[in-house]
Design an enzyme around this catalytic site. Structure first.
Site, PDB file in Angstrom:
ATOM      1  N   CYS A 154     -14.963 -15.463 -35.997  1.00 48.82           N
ATOM      2  CA  CYS A 154     -15.556 -16.736 -35.561  1.00 48.82           C
ATOM      3  C   CYS A 154     -15.851 -16.763 -34.065  1.00 48.82           C
ATOM      4  O   CYS A 154     -16.829 -17.381 -33.641  1.00 48.82           O
ATOM      5  CB  CYS A 154     -14.680 -17.916 -35.976  1.00 48.82           C
ATOM      6  SG  CYS A 154     -13.121 -18.097 -35.087  1.00 48.82           S
ATOM      7  N   ASP A 155     -15.055 -16.073 -33.246  1.00 45.00           N
ATOM      8  CA  ASP A 155     -15.291 -16.055 -31.799  1.00 45.00           C
ATOM      9  C   ASP A 155     -16.687 -15.539 -31.462  1.00 45.00           C
ATOM     10  O   ASP A 155     -17.276 -15.913 -30.441  1.00 45.00           O
ATOM     11  CB  ASP A 155     -14.304 -15.150 -31.062  1.00 45.00           C
ATOM     12  CG  ASP A 155     -12.913 -15.078 -31.640  1.00 45.00           C
ATOM     13  OD1 ASP A 155     -12.703 -15.548 -32.766  1.00 45.00           O
ATOM     14  OD2 ASP A 155     -12.037 -14.532 -30.961  1.00 45.00           O
ATOM     15  N   SER A 156     -17.194 -14.647 -32.310  1.00 44.07           N
ATOM     16  CA  SER A 156     -18.483 -14.016 -32.027  1.00 44.07           C
ATOM     17  C   SER A 156     -19.607 -15.041 -31.944  1.00 44.07           C
ATOM     18  O   SER A 156     -20.648 -14.772 -31.336  1.00 44.07           O
ATOM     19  CB  SER A 156     -18.806 -12.970 -33.097  1.00 44.07           C
ATOM     20  OG  SER A 156     -18.981 -13.561 -34.370  1.00 44.07           O
TER      21      SER A 156
END
Length: 369
Positions: A154-156
């Site tokens: 999700c950080d991407s």
């Protein structure tokens, strides 16, 4: 009789709620605090590589401050970094983390209008368009050097999509925007929980549970998503047909974030099990504050409902700045909720704080009129 008892209880509670209300800061106060935190960071540079995602988040915050501060030192510090990097992104061609620094190059390009600032970045994006990754699955059980070629965590969604959409805004080439939109929704269809309106960090968390039985939704991970979401919306054309879908996702996540905010004004490391992680946590909180304040400023969120939450959050973040300007209570690098030292700091936490401050500053400015 029962009605009288209830009324008395409500009246007794009213002073408590009034006492808990946070006064809105002035724009001058917000800017002064931002500069104090940024000055501490510049005096204590991170040891991470200058093209890393950690630094990229810090630079994004520095650029947000540079656009408000009267002095040139913040923008000049970031430009010096870009020149030292020869305006190159990180070494891994497809990895979202290694594109994140591109957000800052693009912001500098918008200010200086010097084509060399974005030339290597555009070359990288053009190569990806011409030679897309052969990896098909977002399943995080694959070898990391494979799965990391896609936006599989999700950080991407903070690291890469804003770079692609902003490049489209700068150049007028819709291919960059279309690539970002397609891959954003591929990741969302895989990692987003439509019941909780939150993202799993990656597929290895689908079946994990917290001590209280709730699903594992990491604060900073979802903060990354919301920050990436508003940065995509900032660069997305108003008439883009995908915009209503992005705005709905944003509002749904904002409601989930509001619900998860703790009485201390912050978001603890685990969004659905804050009691198991009682420590204050400023990096996820900074990104949530930034995203919610942005929504208030852009009229996507109801001001009466969300502004008090933003003010409480900002006050709590400021309370985590020590007398020298060091931002504390930053969860170290990781991928899930963990305990950590109270005086822990990291450059990405500072970036989140400065991004939050830039939008709180605008709320304060509007409050003067």
């Amino acid at each position: 009789m029962k009605r009288a008892i209830i009324l008395a209880a409500v009246l007794l509670c009213m002073p408590v709620f009034a006492a808990q209300a946070q006064p809105a800061p002035s724009a001058t106060e917000v800017l002064a605090t931002m500069e104090r935190v940024a000055d501490w960071q510049l005096a204590h540079p991170s040891s991470h590589a200058t093209t890393e995602w950690t630094q990229a988040a810090g630079y994004a915050g520095m650029m947000a401050l540079a656009n408000l501060s009267k002095g040139p030192r913040y923008r000049e510090a970031v430009r010096s970094m870009g020149e030292a990097n020869a305006w190159k992104a990180g070494p891994r061609t497809y990895h979202a983390d290694d594109l994140a620094v591109g957000q800052t190059y693009e912001a500098l390009y918008v200010f200086y209008k010097d084509p060399k600032i974005i030339a290597p970045l555009r070359e990288r994006l053009d190569f990806i368009l011409a030679t897309p990754s052969k990896v098909q699955s977002l399943d995080f059980q694959q070898k990391y050097d494979q799965v990391s070629e896609l936006w599989s965590w999700c950080d991407s969604l903070f690291m890469a999509p804003p770079v692609w959409v902003e490049m489209s805004a700068i150049t007028g080439d819709p291919r960059y925007r279309e690539f970002a939109i397609k891959d954003w929704w591929r990741t969302t269809d895989f990692l987003y929980d439509p019941a909780e309106h939150l993202y799993y960090r990656d597929s290895t968390y689908f079946n994990r549970r917290e001590a209280n039985g709730q699903k594992v939704f990491w604060s900073r991970g979802n903060g990354w998503v919301m920050a990436g979401l508003v940065r995509v919306l900032d660069a997305l054309p108003p008439q883009d047909p995908s915009r209503p879908r992005f705005e709905k996702l944003y509002r749904d996540m904002a409601q989930a974030a509001l619900k998860a905010q703790q009485p201390d004004g912050l978001w603890h490391a685990s969004l659905l099990d804050p009691q198991s992680y009682p420590l204050k946590e400023t990096s996820g909180s900074g990104f949530f504050t930034y995203a919610l304040a942005w929504g208030v400023n852009h009229k996507l969120l109801d001001r009466a409902e969300y502004e008090p939450a933003v003010v409480r959050a900002w006050s709590a973040l400021v309370a985590c700045v020590d007398k020298d300007g060091k931002l504390t209570h930053v969860q170290p690098i990781g991928s899930d909720p963990k305990s950590f030292a109270e005086d822990s700091t990291e450059v990405y936490g500072v970036g989140a704080f400065l991004l939050a401050g830039s939008e709180v500053y605008r709320i304060a400015e509007k409050g003067k009129h």
